[in-house]
Each structure stands twice: as structure tokens, then as C-alpha cells.
Design a protein around this motif. Structure first.
Motif, PDB file in Angstrom:
ATOM      1  N   ALA A  23      31.944 -16.129  -9.752  1.00 40.01           N
ATOM      2  CA  ALA A  23      31.586 -16.618 -11.088  1.00 40.01           C
ATOM      3  C   ALA A  23      30.237 -17.328 -11.066  1.00 40.01           C
ATOM      4  CB  ALA A  23      32.679 -17.549 -11.621  1.00 40.01           C
ATOM      5  N   CYS A  24      29.936 -18.022  -9.989  1.00 40.80           N
ATOM      6  CA  CYS A  24      28.670 -18.756  -9.895  1.00 40.80           C
ATOM      7  C   CYS A  24      27.464 -17.816  -9.923  1.00 40.80           C
ATOM      8  CB  CYS A  24      28.673 -19.630  -8.641  1.00 40.80           C
ATOM      9  SG  CYS A  24      27.180 -20.615  -8.464  1.00 40.80           S
ATOM     10  N   PRO A  25      27.364 -16.821  -9.031  1.00 35.17           N
ATOM     11  CA  PRO A  25      26.227 -15.895  -9.149  1.00 35.17           C
ATOM     12  C   PRO A  25      26.279 -15.081 -10.437  1.00 35.17           C
ATOM     13  CG  PRO A  25      27.647 -15.236  -7.317  1.00 35.17           C
ATOM     14  CD  PRO A  25      28.142 -16.559  -7.829  1.00 35.17           C
ATOM     15  N   GLY A  26      27.457 -14.885 -10.982  1.00 32.11           N
ATOM     16  CA  GLY A  26      27.570 -14.171 -12.257  1.00 32.11           C
ATOM     17  C   GLY A  26      26.815 -14.900 -13.355  1.00 32.11           C
ATOM     18  N   ARG A  27      26.968 -16.230 -13.397  1.00 28.46           N
ATOM     19  CA  ARG A  27      26.237 -17.027 -14.381  1.00 28.46           C
ATOM     20  C   ARG A  27      24.742 -17.017 -14.076  1.00 28.46           C
ATOM     21  NH1 ARG A  27      30.765 -20.229 -13.617  1.00 28.46           N
ATOM     22  NH2 ARG A  27      29.678 -21.509 -12.076  1.00 28.46           N
ATOM     23  N   LEU A  29      22.934 -14.826 -12.331  1.00 32.88           N
ATOM     24  CA  LEU A  29      22.310 -13.506 -12.446  1.00 32.88           C
ATOM     25  C   LEU A  29      22.461 -12.903 -13.843  1.00 32.88           C
ATOM     26  CD1 LEU A  29      23.464 -12.090  -8.998  1.00 32.88           C
ATOM     27  CD2 LEU A  29      21.200 -12.998  -9.595  1.00 32.88           C
ATOM     28  N   GLY A  30      23.255 -13.535 -14.685  1.00 32.33           N
ATOM     29  CA  GLY A  30      23.381 -13.105 -16.071  1.00 32.33           C
ATOM     30  C   GLY A  30      24.433 -12.052 -16.341  1.00 32.33           C
ATOM     31  N   SER A  31      25.212 -11.657 -15.322  1.00 33.82           N
ATOM     32  CA  SER A  31      26.226 -10.637 -15.544  1.00 33.82           C
ATOM     33  C   SER A  31      27.211 -10.618 -14.381  1.00 33.82           C
ATOM     34  CB  SER A  31      25.567  -9.256 -15.659  1.00 33.82           C
ATOM     35  OG  SER A  31      26.543  -8.237 -15.624  1.00 33.82           O
ATOM     36  N   PRO A  32      28.508 -10.440 -14.685  1.00 34.34           N
ATOM     37  CA  PRO A  32      29.470 -10.287 -13.600  1.00 34.34           C
ATOM     38  C   PRO A  32      29.213  -9.020 -12.790  1.00 34.34           C
ATOM     39  CG  PRO A  32      30.553 -10.059 -15.736  1.00 34.34           C
ATOM     40  CD  PRO A  32      29.147 -10.473 -15.997  1.00 34.34           C
ATOM     41  N   LEU A  33      28.570  -8.022 -13.380  1.00 32.77           N
ATOM     42  CA  LEU A  33      28.256  -6.803 -12.629  1.00 32.77           C
ATOM     43  C   LEU A  33      27.263  -7.085 -11.507  1.00 32.77           C
ATOM     44  CD1 LEU A  33      28.038  -4.159 -15.471  1.00 32.77           C
ATOM     45  CD2 LEU A  33      29.805  -4.372 -13.724  1.00 32.77           C
ATOM     46  N   TRP A  34      26.245  -7.911 -11.787  1.00 30.25           N
ATOM     47  CA  TRP A  34      25.278  -8.256 -10.742  1.00 30.25           C
ATOM     48  C   TRP A  34      25.916  -9.135  -9.682  1.00 30.25           C
ATOM     49  CZ3 TRP A  34      22.008  -4.832 -10.198  1.00 30.25           C
ATOM     50  CH2 TRP A  34      21.346  -4.245 -11.265  1.00 30.25           C
ATOM     51  N   ALA A  35      26.817 -10.006 -10.084  1.00 30.28           N
ATOM     52  CA  ALA A  35      27.530 -10.828  -9.103  1.00 30.28           C
ATOM     53  C   ALA A  35      28.385  -9.935  -8.205  1.00 30.28           C
ATOM     54  CB  ALA A  35      28.404 -11.856  -9.813  1.00 30.28           C
TER      55      ALA A  35
END
Length: 144
Positions: A23-27, A29-35
Motif C-alpha cells: 500500500a505504501c509504494p502504491g500511494r 507511485l500513484g497506482s496499486p498496479l505500479w506497487a
């Protein structure tokens, strides 16, 4: 307790951590796909290193071309699972997300068994097998 049970419990314990940590990199990076992409890349490197250490060599490749087409669908399955958990955890909470994931696993597993898909032996849907799935769903709803 047999090692396989402990291994399965440990693997299960990692799923909520993975969703929470993604969830942290998702926020950021702007998307759960990038996380999920970052998680997949780190997972690939970790598996390569761990595999080389544990097996002391490279994997066998003989017979890879003989695999059925659906054996290669593991990648898209992982994308849906990883990105889905990454997206759902911050919205549902980790406990509710894991309850829904496990419920989805049980329900879909019953369908796979029922129709004997992908080389499985077909197993009928009986009340004894459907009732626990219903209880999983009820429990997941109550957790949410």
C-alpha cells in the motif's frame, strides 16, 4: 505440528503483510498496479537469489515447451492477485481483505474441483463442501 502445516501458516501470515507493505509504494507511485510491479520485480530477484542458494544451480528447462498453455497463465493470475490485494487492503482493511481473498479462494476452488478443470479430478458439490464455503463468506462479511 508437521512442517507443511507450519509452512502454510507462515505463507498465510505473509499475505496481509505483503498487502500492507504494498500500500505504501502504491500511494507513492500513484497506482496499486505500479506497487504490484515493484513487488513482482523484488520478488523475482529474491526468488532468483534464494533459488540459486537452495538448489545450488539453475532450473531445468527440458520439457518447458511441453507445458499446457494454461500453465503459463500463472503470471496474469499473480498480477490480478497482487494488484487486487494491494488495491483492496487500504480500502477494506487488511483483515477484511484477507477474509475476502480466502473466501474467493475457497469458492473458486470449489468450481475448479466441481468441473475437474486443468487436470483435476471432478468432485461434486455436496452440502458438506458448500456449507464451509458459505461460512467463509458469512465470516468475511461479518469481518467487513
Amino acid at each position: 505440528m508437521p512442517a507443511a502445516i507450519l509452512t502454510a501458516l507462515l505463507a498465510g501470515a505473509m499475505l496481509p503483510l505483503q498487502a500492507l507493505f504494498n500500500a505504501c509504494p502504491g500511494r507513492l507511485l500513484g497506482s496499486p498496479l505500479w506497487a504490484a510491479c515493484v513487488s513482482g520485480a523484488v520478488t523475482t530477484v529474491a526468488l532468483l537469489v534464494f533459488g540459486l542458494i537452495v538448489t545450488k544451480g539453475l532450473p531445468r528447462t527440458a520439457g518447458a515447451t511441453e507445458l499446457p498453455w494454461w500453465a503459463w497463465a500463472v503470471g496474469p493470475c499473480g498480477v490480478v492477485a497482487l494488484a487486487g490485494m494491494t488495491a483492496a487492503a487500504p480500502r477494506l482493511g487488511v483483515a477484511a481483505m484477507i477474509a475476502m481473498v480466502v473466501t474467493g479462494q475457497v469458492l473458486f476452488s470449489l468450481l475448479l474441483d466441481r468441473f475437474g478443470l486443468f487436470g483435476l479430478t471432478a468432485s461434486p458439490l455436496t452440502p458438506q463442501r458448500v456449507l464451509p464455503a458459505y461460512l467463509f463468506l458469512t465470516g468475511a462479511i461479518l469481518i467487513r
